[in-house]
Design a protein around this motif. Structure first.
Motif, PDB file in Angstrom:
ATOM      1  N   ASP A 126       0.837  -1.210   0.000  1.00  0.00           N
ATOM      2  CA  ASP A 126       0.000   0.000   0.000  1.00  0.00           C
ATOM      3  C   ASP A 126       0.871   1.259   0.000  1.00  0.00           C
ATOM      4  N   TYR A 127       1.993   1.209   0.718  1.00  0.00           N
ATOM      5  CA  TYR A 127       2.926   2.339   0.709  1.00  0.00           C
ATOM      6  C   TYR A 127       3.435   2.580  -0.715  1.00  0.00           C
ATOM      7  N   GLN A 128       3.896   1.519  -1.349  1.00  0.00           N
ATOM      8  CA  GLN A 128       4.431   1.647  -2.703  1.00  0.00           C
ATOM      9  C   GLN A 128       3.369   2.130  -3.684  1.00  0.00           C
ATOM     10  N   ALA A 129       2.139   1.652  -3.529  1.00  0.00           N
ATOM     11  CA  ALA A 129       1.045   2.074  -4.412  1.00  0.00           C
ATOM     12  C   ALA A 129       0.700   3.548  -4.220  1.00  0.00           C
ATOM     13  N   SER A 130       0.888   4.060  -3.018  1.00  0.00           N
ATOM     14  CA  SER A 130       0.622   5.477  -2.744  1.00  0.00           C
ATOM     15  C   SER A 130       1.732   6.374  -3.274  1.00  0.00           C
ATOM     16  N   ILE A 131       2.957   5.910  -3.178  1.00  0.00           N
ATOM     17  CA  ILE A 131       4.115   6.723  -3.557  1.00  0.00           C
ATOM     18  C   ILE A 131       4.332   6.727  -5.072  1.00  0.00           C
ATOM     19  N   ALA A 132       4.179   5.585  -5.713  1.00  0.00           N
ATOM     20  CA  ALA A 132       4.513   5.448  -7.139  1.00  0.00           C
ATOM     21  C   ALA A 132       3.910   6.536  -8.029  1.00  0.00           C
ATOM     22  N   PRO A 133       2.608   6.788  -7.970  1.00  0.00           N
ATOM     23  CA  PRO A 133       2.046   7.806  -8.876  1.00  0.00           C
ATOM     24  C   PRO A 133       2.399   9.242  -8.479  1.00  0.00           C
ATOM     25  N   ASN A 134       2.963   9.419  -7.300  1.00  0.00           N
ATOM     26  CA  ASN A 134       3.308  10.755  -6.793  1.00  0.00           C
ATOM     27  C   ASN A 134       4.816  10.981  -6.688  1.00  0.00           C
ATOM     28  N   ARG A 135       5.582  10.029  -7.162  1.00  0.00           N
ATOM     29  CA  ARG A 135       7.041  10.077  -7.039  1.00  0.00           C
ATOM     30  C   ARG A 135       7.637  11.355  -7.614  1.00  0.00           C
ATOM     31  N   ASP A 136       7.193  11.753  -8.791  1.00  0.00           N
ATOM     32  CA  ASP A 136       7.759  12.950  -9.417  1.00  0.00           C
ATOM     33  C   ASP A 136       7.464  14.211  -8.609  1.00  0.00           C
ATOM     34  N   ALA A 137       6.254  14.326  -8.080  1.00  0.00           N
ATOM     35  CA  ALA A 137       5.890  15.496  -7.261  1.00  0.00           C
ATOM     36  C   ALA A 137       6.706  15.528  -5.968  1.00  0.00           C
ATOM     37  N   ILE A 138       6.901  14.366  -5.367  1.00  0.00           N
ATOM     38  CA  ILE A 138       7.691  14.288  -4.133  1.00  0.00           C
ATOM     39  C   ILE A 138       9.129  14.697  -4.416  1.00  0.00           C
ATOM     40  N   ARG A 139       9.694  14.149  -5.479  1.00  0.00           N
ATOM     41  CA  ARG A 139      11.087  14.481  -5.830  1.00  0.00           C
ATOM     42  C   ARG A 139      11.237  15.957  -6.176  1.00  0.00           C
ATOM     43  N   ALA A 140      10.268  16.512  -6.880  1.00  0.00           N
ATOM     44  CA  ALA A 140      10.340  17.931  -7.258  1.00  0.00           C
ATOM     45  C   ALA A 140      10.320  18.827  -6.028  1.00  0.00           C
ATOM     46  N   ASP A 141       9.603  18.422  -4.990  1.00  0.00           N
ATOM     47  CA  ASP A 141       9.497  19.241  -3.784  1.00  0.00           C
ATOM     48  C   ASP A 141      10.794  19.253  -2.977  1.00  0.00           C
ATOM     49  N   ILE A 142      11.634  18.266  -3.164  1.00  0.00           N
ATOM     50  CA  ILE A 142      12.895  18.192  -2.409  1.00  0.00           C
ATOM     51  C   ILE A 142      13.721  19.459  -2.607  1.00  0.00           C
ATOM     52  N   ALA A 143      13.723  19.993  -3.803  1.00  0.00           N
ATOM     53  CA  ALA A 143      14.505  21.207  -4.092  1.00  0.00           C
ATOM     54  C   ALA A 143      14.039  22.408  -3.272  1.00  0.00           C
ATOM     55  N   ASN A 144      12.837  22.355  -2.732  1.00  0.00           N
ATOM     56  CA  ASN A 144      12.323  23.456  -1.909  1.00  0.00           C
ATOM     57  C   ASN A 144      12.936  23.508  -0.513  1.00  0.00           C
ATOM     58  N   TYR A 145      13.598  22.419  -0.080  1.00  0.00           N
ATOM     59  CA  TYR A 145      14.148  22.439   1.276  1.00  0.00           C
ATOM     60  C   TYR A 145      15.590  21.943   1.388  1.00  0.00           C
ATOM     61  N   THR A 146      16.122  21.303   0.343  1.00  0.00           N
ATOM     62  CA  THR A 146      17.491  20.810   0.476  1.00  0.00           C
ATOM     63  C   THR A 146      18.160  20.599  -0.875  1.00  0.00           C
ATOM     64  N   ASN A 147      19.476  20.556  -0.851  1.00  0.00           N
ATOM     65  CA  ASN A 147      20.254  20.183  -2.033  1.00  0.00           C
ATOM     66  C   ASN A 147      20.884  18.795  -1.825  1.00  0.00           C
ATOM     67  N   ILE A 148      20.360  18.054  -0.875  1.00  0.00           N
ATOM     68  CA  ILE A 148      20.879  16.733  -0.514  1.00  0.00           C
ATOM     69  C   ILE A 148      20.022  15.639  -1.146  1.00  0.00           C
ATOM     70  N   ALA A 149      20.676  14.668  -1.774  1.00  0.00           N
ATOM     71  CA  ALA A 149      19.963  13.486  -2.271  1.00  0.00           C
ATOM     72  C   ALA A 149      19.729  12.553  -1.081  1.00  0.00           C
ATOM     73  N   PRO A 150      18.474  12.247  -0.754  1.00  0.00           N
ATOM     74  CA  PRO A 150      18.214  11.406   0.412  1.00  0.00           C
ATOM     75  C   PRO A 150      18.595   9.948   0.172  1.00  0.00           C
ATOM     76  N   VAL A 151      18.915   9.278   1.271  1.00  0.00           N
ATOM     77  CA  VAL A 151      19.139   7.844   1.284  1.00  0.00           C
ATOM     78  C   VAL A 151      17.900   7.245   1.945  1.00  0.00           C
ATOM     79  N   ILE A 152      17.266   6.280   1.279  1.00  0.00           N
ATOM     80  CA  ILE A 152      16.013   5.722   1.796  1.00  0.00           C
ATOM     81  C   ILE A 152      16.215   4.263   2.163  1.00  0.00           C
ATOM     82  N   LEU A 153      15.780   3.916   3.368  1.00  0.00           N
ATOM     83  CA  LEU A 153      15.814   2.538   3.843  1.00  0.00           C
ATOM     84  C   LEU A 153      14.397   2.142   4.226  1.00  0.00           C
ATOM     85  N   VAL A 154      13.918   1.029   3.651  1.00  0.00           N
ATOM     86  CA  VAL A 154      12.621   0.468   4.013  1.00  0.00           C
ATOM     87  C   VAL A 154      12.909  -0.789   4.820  1.00  0.00           C
TER      88      VAL A 154
END
Length: 135
Positions: free
Chosen positions: A102-130
């Motif tokens: 369910d997490y993956q299904a929620s994130i997948a269609p919104n991935r581009d919007a989430i990634r685009a918003d990163i530039a609004n608060y940081t210049n750091i590429a996040p490391v993600i651990l599930v």
């Protein structure tokens, strides 16, 4: 007689109040949940706007997760675990969800919007651990 009825009424109300309450899970009981840790490594020239992250980005992503989201936390890095060593992460955002699919299904269609918003608060590429919380 009247005082006996009042006393009986008060005892019944106390019992109903006590036994009618839902039992709460012990604080911190996340066993079995999926934990998504989004970590922002520290380093020279890296910037991070905690206010934006806390008030805009994390609530936006949390809203996308819907009822699958149990809770989320935001951590601000203070120091390394080893004295006199550099700070490893400036911030970590953590989402606790019930179901990975369910997490993956929620994130997948919104991935581009989430990634685009990163530039609004940081210049750091996040490391993600599930991961799965085991204790």
């Amino acid at each position: 007689m009247k005082s006996g009825i009042v006393l009986l009424f008060l005892v019944l109300m106390a019992c109903l109040t006590t036994f009618g309450q839902k039992k709460q899970s012990p604080k911190g009981d996340e066993k079995g949940l999926i934990k998504v840790s989004v970590m922002y490594p520290a380093g020279e020239g890296k910037t991070f706007n905690m206010e934006y992250y806390e008030t805009k980005h994390m609530p936006m992503v949390a809203g996308l997760l819907g009822s699958n989201l149990v809770k989320y936390t935001i951590e601000k890095g203070l120091a390394s675990g080893i004295p006199n060593q550099p700070l490893p992460y400036v911030a970590i955002g953590i989402f606790y969800v019930k179901n990975l699919a369910d997490y993956q299904a929620s994130i997948a269609p919104n991935r581009d919007a989430i990634r685009a918003d990163i530039a609004n608060y940081t210049n750091i590429a996040p490391v993600i651990l599930v991961s799965e919380v085991v204790k």
